[in-house]
Motif scaffolding. Sequence first.
Motif, PDB file in Angstrom:
ATOM      1  N   LEU A   1      11.168 -53.967   0.060  1.00  0.00           N
ATOM      2  CA  LEU A   1      10.606 -52.891   1.250  1.00  0.00           C
ATOM      3  C   LEU A   1      11.769 -51.987   1.360  1.00  0.00           C
ATOM      4  O   LEU A   1      11.890 -51.135   1.511  1.00  0.00           O
ATOM      5  CB  LEU A   1       9.721 -53.882   2.623  1.00  0.00           C
ATOM      6  CG  LEU A   1       9.338 -53.188   3.574  1.00  0.00           C
ATOM      7  CD1 LEU A   1       8.223 -52.308   2.968  1.00  0.00           C
ATOM      8  CD2 LEU A   1       8.722 -53.561   4.550  1.00  0.00           C
ATOM      9  N   ILE A   2      12.798 -53.577   2.271  1.00  0.00           N
ATOM     10  CA  ILE A   2      13.977 -52.308   2.652  1.00  0.00           C
ATOM     11  C   ILE A   2      14.070 -51.445   1.472  1.00  0.00           C
ATOM     12  O   ILE A   2      14.852 -50.102   1.423  1.00  0.00           O
ATOM     13  CB  ILE A   2      14.745 -53.373   2.607  1.00  0.00           C
ATOM     14  CG1 ILE A   2      14.900 -53.938   3.459  1.00  0.00           C
ATOM     15  CG2 ILE A   2      16.365 -52.514   2.834  1.00  0.00           C
ATOM     16  CD1 ILE A   2      15.491 -55.524   4.244  1.00  0.00           C
TER      17      ILE A   2
ATOM     18  N   GLY B   1      12.896 -49.520  -0.570  1.00  0.00           N
ATOM     19  CA  GLY B   1      11.553 -48.519  -1.160  1.00  0.00           C
ATOM     20  C   GLY B   1      11.758 -47.786   0.005  1.00  0.00           C
ATOM     21  O   GLY B   1      11.797 -46.575  -0.834  1.00  0.00           O
ATOM     22  N   ILE B   2      11.909 -48.246   1.041  1.00  0.00           N
ATOM     23  CA  ILE B   2      12.506 -46.892   2.118  1.00  0.00           C
ATOM     24  C   ILE B   2      13.355 -46.721   1.508  1.00  0.00           C
ATOM     25  O   ILE B   2      13.719 -45.347   1.810  1.00  0.00           O
ATOM     26  CB  ILE B   2      12.752 -48.022   3.556  1.00  0.00           C
ATOM     27  CG1 ILE B   2      11.064 -48.458   3.469  1.00  0.00           C
ATOM     28  CG2 ILE B   2      12.732 -47.110   4.584  1.00  0.00           C
ATOM     29  CD1 ILE B   2      10.660 -49.429   5.356  1.00  0.00           C
TER      30      ILE B   2
ATOM     31  N   VAL C   1      12.702 -44.693  -1.218  1.00  0.00           N
ATOM     32  CA  VAL C   1      11.816 -42.949  -0.876  1.00  0.00           C
ATOM     33  C   VAL C   1      12.770 -42.211  -0.222  1.00  0.00           C
ATOM     34  O   VAL C   1      12.338 -40.905   0.575  1.00  0.00           O
ATOM     35  CB  VAL C   1      10.579 -43.255  -0.508  1.00  0.00           C
ATOM     36  CG1 VAL C   1       9.632 -42.404  -0.084  1.00  0.00           C
ATOM     37  CG2 VAL C   1       9.512 -44.578  -1.138  1.00  0.00           C
ATOM     38  N   SER C   2      12.998 -42.556   0.982  1.00  0.00           N
ATOM     39  CA  SER C   2      14.318 -41.638   2.014  1.00  0.00           C
ATOM     40  C   SER C   2      15.548 -41.200   1.685  1.00  0.00           C
ATOM     41  O   SER C   2      15.246 -39.751   2.330  1.00  0.00           O
ATOM     42  CB  SER C   2      14.062 -42.284   3.741  1.00  0.00           C
ATOM     43  OG  SER C   2      15.210 -43.175   3.382  1.00  0.00           O
TER      44      SER C   2
ATOM     45  N   ILE D   1      16.879 -48.340   8.718  1.00  0.00           N
ATOM     46  CA  ILE D   1      17.682 -48.400   7.825  1.00  0.00           C
ATOM     47  C   ILE D   1      17.918 -46.729   7.618  1.00  0.00           C
ATOM     48  O   ILE D   1      19.060 -46.351   7.670  1.00  0.00           O
ATOM     49  CB  ILE D   1      16.100 -48.147   6.739  1.00  0.00           C
ATOM     50  CG1 ILE D   1      16.322 -50.341   6.517  1.00  0.00           C
ATOM     51  CG2 ILE D   1      16.899 -47.764   5.707  1.00  0.00           C
ATOM     52  CD1 ILE D   1      15.133 -50.125   5.672  1.00  0.00           C
TER      53      ILE D   1
ATOM     54  N   TRP E   1       3.880 -44.093   3.650  1.00  0.00           N
ATOM     55  CA  TRP E   1       4.580 -44.155   2.610  1.00  0.00           C
ATOM     56  C   TRP E   1       5.766 -41.868   2.890  1.00  0.00           C
ATOM     57  O   TRP E   1       6.719 -41.805   1.871  1.00  0.00           O
ATOM     58  CB  TRP E   1       4.474 -44.504   1.508  1.00  0.00           C
ATOM     59  CG  TRP E   1       4.813 -45.355   1.203  1.00  0.00           C
ATOM     60  CD1 TRP E   1       3.867 -46.398   1.287  1.00  0.00           C
ATOM     61  CD2 TRP E   1       5.596 -46.698   0.872  1.00  0.00           C
ATOM     62  NE1 TRP E   1       4.289 -48.145   1.045  1.00  0.00           N
ATOM     63  CE2 TRP E   1       5.852 -47.514   0.716  1.00  0.00           C
ATOM     64  CE3 TRP E   1       7.320 -45.698   0.704  1.00  0.00           C
ATOM     65  CZ2 TRP E   1       6.882 -48.700   1.204  1.00  0.00           C
ATOM     66  CZ3 TRP E   1       8.646 -47.028   1.052  1.00  0.00           C
ATOM     67  CH2 TRP E   1       8.540 -48.428   1.777  1.00  0.00           C
TER      68      TRP E   1
ATOM     69  N   MET F   1      21.618 -44.605   7.671  1.00  0.00           N
ATOM     70  CA  MET F   1      21.592 -43.440   6.850  1.00  0.00           C
ATOM     71  C   MET F   1      22.370 -42.552   7.602  1.00  0.00           C
ATOM     72  O   MET F   1      23.813 -41.221   7.079  1.00  0.00           O
ATOM     73  CB  MET F   1      20.963 -43.856   5.134  1.00  0.00           C
ATOM     74  CG  MET F   1      20.981 -42.278   4.933  1.00  0.00           C
ATOM     75  SD  MET F   1      20.176 -42.629   3.547  1.00  0.00           S
ATOM     76  CE  MET F   1      18.481 -41.662   4.505  1.00  0.00           C
TER      77      MET F   1
ATOM     78  N   ILE G   1      12.706 -36.059   5.980  1.00  0.00           N
ATOM     79  CA  ILE G   1      13.974 -35.905   5.391  1.00  0.00           C
ATOM     80  C   ILE G   1      13.957 -34.446   5.298  1.00  0.00           C
ATOM     81  O   ILE G   1      15.127 -33.817   4.675  1.00  0.00           O
ATOM     82  CB  ILE G   1      13.614 -37.247   4.019  1.00  0.00           C
ATOM     83  CG1 ILE G   1      14.126 -38.254   4.539  1.00  0.00           C
ATOM     84  CG2 ILE G   1      15.340 -36.598   3.189  1.00  0.00           C
ATOM     85  CD1 ILE G   1      14.906 -38.678   5.364  1.00  0.00           C
TER      86      ILE G   1
ATOM     87  N   THR H   1       7.328 -40.826   5.390  1.00  0.00           N
ATOM     88  CA  THR H   1       8.850 -41.449   5.121  1.00  0.00           C
ATOM     89  C   THR H   1       9.770 -40.737   3.967  1.00  0.00           C
ATOM     90  O   THR H   1      10.350 -40.080   4.341  1.00  0.00           O
ATOM     91  CB  THR H   1       9.676 -43.211   4.887  1.00  0.00           C
ATOM     92  OG1 THR H   1       8.345 -43.958   5.183  1.00  0.00           O
ATOM     93  CG2 THR H   1      10.585 -43.476   4.429  1.00  0.00           C
ATOM     94  N   TYR H   2       8.772 -40.853   2.969  1.00  0.00           N
ATOM     95  CA  TYR H   2       9.429 -39.519   2.159  1.00  0.00           C
ATOM     96  C   TYR H   2       9.688 -37.663   2.320  1.00  0.00           C
ATOM     97  O   TYR H   2      10.611 -37.667   2.497  1.00  0.00           O
ATOM     98  CB  TYR H   2       8.388 -39.623   0.649  1.00  0.00           C
ATOM     99  CG  TYR H   2       8.927 -38.408   0.264  1.00  0.00           C
ATOM    100  CD1 TYR H   2       9.544 -39.138  -1.638  1.00  0.00           C
ATOM    101  CD2 TYR H   2       7.861 -36.930   0.109  1.00  0.00           C
ATOM    102  CE1 TYR H   2      10.012 -37.642  -2.103  1.00  0.00           C
ATOM    103  CE2 TYR H   2       8.080 -36.193  -1.356  1.00  0.00           C
ATOM    104  CZ  TYR H   2       9.162 -35.976  -2.309  1.00  0.00           C
ATOM    105  OH  TYR H   2       9.700 -35.563  -2.528  1.00  0.00           O
TER     106      TYR H   2
END
Lengths: 210, 497
Positions: free
Chosen positions: A19-20, A22-23, A26-27, B168, B244, B172, B251, B247-248
Amino acid sequence: MKYHGVTLHRKLENNIGLLIFGILFVSSIGGLVQVLPSVFQESLSTATQNSHLYTAEELTGRDVYIQEGCHVCHTQQIRPLVAEVERYGPFSRADEFVYDRPFLWGSKRTGPDLHRVGGKYSDDWHRVHLLDPRSVVNNSIMPAYPWLAEKQANDMGDIQKKMRVLQKLGHPYSEEQIAVAVDEIDGLSQMDVLITYLQVLGTGLAEENR
Amino acid sequence: MTEIRETYHDGVVKRLVQFSIIWAVLGMLVGVWIAAELIWPGLDLGQFWLSFGRLRPLHTNGIIFGFGVSALMATAFYSVQRTSNVPLFMPRLAWICCYGWQVVVLAGGLSLLAGWTSTKEYAELEWPFDIAITILWVCFAVVFFGTIATRRIKPIYVSNWFYGALIIVIAMLHIVNNLALPVSLNKSYSIYAGAQDAVVQWWYGHNAVGFLLTGGFLGMLYYFLPKQANQPIWSYRLSVISFWAFTYTYIWAGPHHLHYSSVPEWVQSLAMVMSLILLAPSWATMINGIMTVSKAWRKLRVDPAMKFIVLALAFYGLATFEGPMMAIRSVNIVSHFTDWTIGHVHSGALGWNAMITYGTFYFMVPRMMGRELHSVRLANIHFWMALAGTMLYVIAMWGAGISQGLLWLSVDSIGELSYSFNDVMASMVPYYGLRLIAGIIFLTGTILMAYNLFKTMWGRHTVSVSPPDIVDEIHGTAHMPEPEPDFDEGTGREVPA
Ligand code: HEM
Ligand code: HEM
């Protein structure tokens, strides 16, 4: 087919590592495709005839501008729109900012744009305006900055060290410029150097672009 | 099984809630003060540290990092234990995280008053604080992901995806955007310059909004709304898809803050398109939320916590509709640099972030303390004050912003500007006055809540709660209400009756 995505997601939501990952994956895509190319686009970081390297005094003035948070109310970005060019002057170009660390474009125009304020008013006007804005601009809601007249430009930090750091980042300061930097600002107030900075703003634009 | 039963660590949650409330009051007090300074500039009293340019970043940092992040940590710690069926992983580290964070926000706030700033919005703190934040963020991540890794329920619940994305992605963004060469303790120069710095900053700035003010708080929504309504999330599939997509897409949207500026045009146009697409996952989430409450409308009349959460959802819908509209280049010509942006910010900030946090606190505190809320009546009064304050703020700023935008752009038939800058500025006074009143109303409501909740917490420890024995392997969390019947369609697993 319709549920394919949900099935894949089921795998991810049962495994925290996946999951980590994947995030993160994707980001990152947007940043890699859209932001990274700009960071490496040379035309955005190469100096041209429009670029102006700040002198020790101007640089110190810029740091005063930052310290007081002028960018919180004033933008430095003239958009290529008729009304805007008429009000503030020629629109801003990317190569005018290659020595701007950080950029000071701002996000809110509580006061007018300042990108081409250089040369618009006299030094004396600025001095009076900074000490008491309402004495020259009726209704102004700008705060006064009396303390800047008393504080020394020297107190803004080690100017030579600043120039060396910028040199490392690619600003072409000569050893001579760095050597005389301390004398250049010695005895000046923070207001003096701030005004010097304001007077150079936007003046680097080459004649044929005006 | 003779071992003593373990209990959830709620003490740290309670402490974070307290800090969060304190920051809310302080941060909004500064907000009210700067709103007043915009009418009476003399209110800085000739003191450099009360100057607008220093107080405004204090307002944004105090609220976002003090109030917002403390609330996110509190609710993340509360819900991750209950959706994983285990106590916090490394509870000591959670306490370090809790206190360390407060120290950084406090010291960081003072440094802003002293004029230490990198100027980048929402990343103003200078490099020593950036490093401290990074370390504390890693602690947060270890506690949070550690708890999930030791969970006793196989599937990871939706709220945790959002909290996970918060941790996360913010890590970043924070690291990349703050890269700088230090000159001294209080000064550094960004490794990016000019237009490149702008692109990186707004990649950060927009996604700080996206993954902190939106994504993080969606984590809150996905846990507390179903709990509160005592209903499962309306559609599991919709939550997967919108997570999803969110999240995609988010950004890509940053450069809509740079329309018509000197950054490359393709970057701006791409950001505009992505911002419009963003409307879909945003509203999908809102619809998912509204449908979840729709079976519990009756509760809405009696339960103040529920009212706050539902109203927050409505303002979330408003802000995420307005945002994409403002991201359209031709609309942005008018809205950019004006108070319209400020209105948009606060419809999100007051209407969505503050309200959902208030609703969550009203839900969580009485449960943790094992007693009733001190005063439901006071909470109801708070609700109406919050609603009135937000509406008034947003309407005043729409008025101010749209007039600024149009008047600045207006030229007469021979191409001369119709209005001087000062004329437009002077005409803002009534709007700024309304905003000040709105702020005072909102702040007063928040103080009522602070009183109400501190009264509820006064003189008590949190009650001990143990993870339930029975864990429903298929449904995931034993703690959450029953999921929807078609929950398992995708895998073809038996759908339980
Ligand atoms: C789909 C969702 C959204 C989109 C596409 C969006 C888009 C935008 C746009 C176009 C601006 C104006 C940029 C400018 O002209 O300078 C803006 C500003 C802003 N928005 Fe949103 N918005 C969204 C949702 C939200 C939400 C939910 C919040 C929550 C608080 C929020 C907080 C902000 C903030 C803080 C700013 C001001 C940034 C600054 O100039 O400092 N936005 N947004
Ligand atoms: C009592 C409530 C509040 C009042 C009176 C208030 C007032 C203000 C004022 C006067 C400004 C400066 C606007 C300008 O420069 O023209 C501002 C900016 C801002 N406030 Fe608030 N505020 C309040 C609550 C909040 C909350 C709860 C949040 C966040 C969750 C928040 C986030 C922000 C942000 C992000 C900005 C910067 C906007 C931008 O850069 O475009 N505020 N606020």
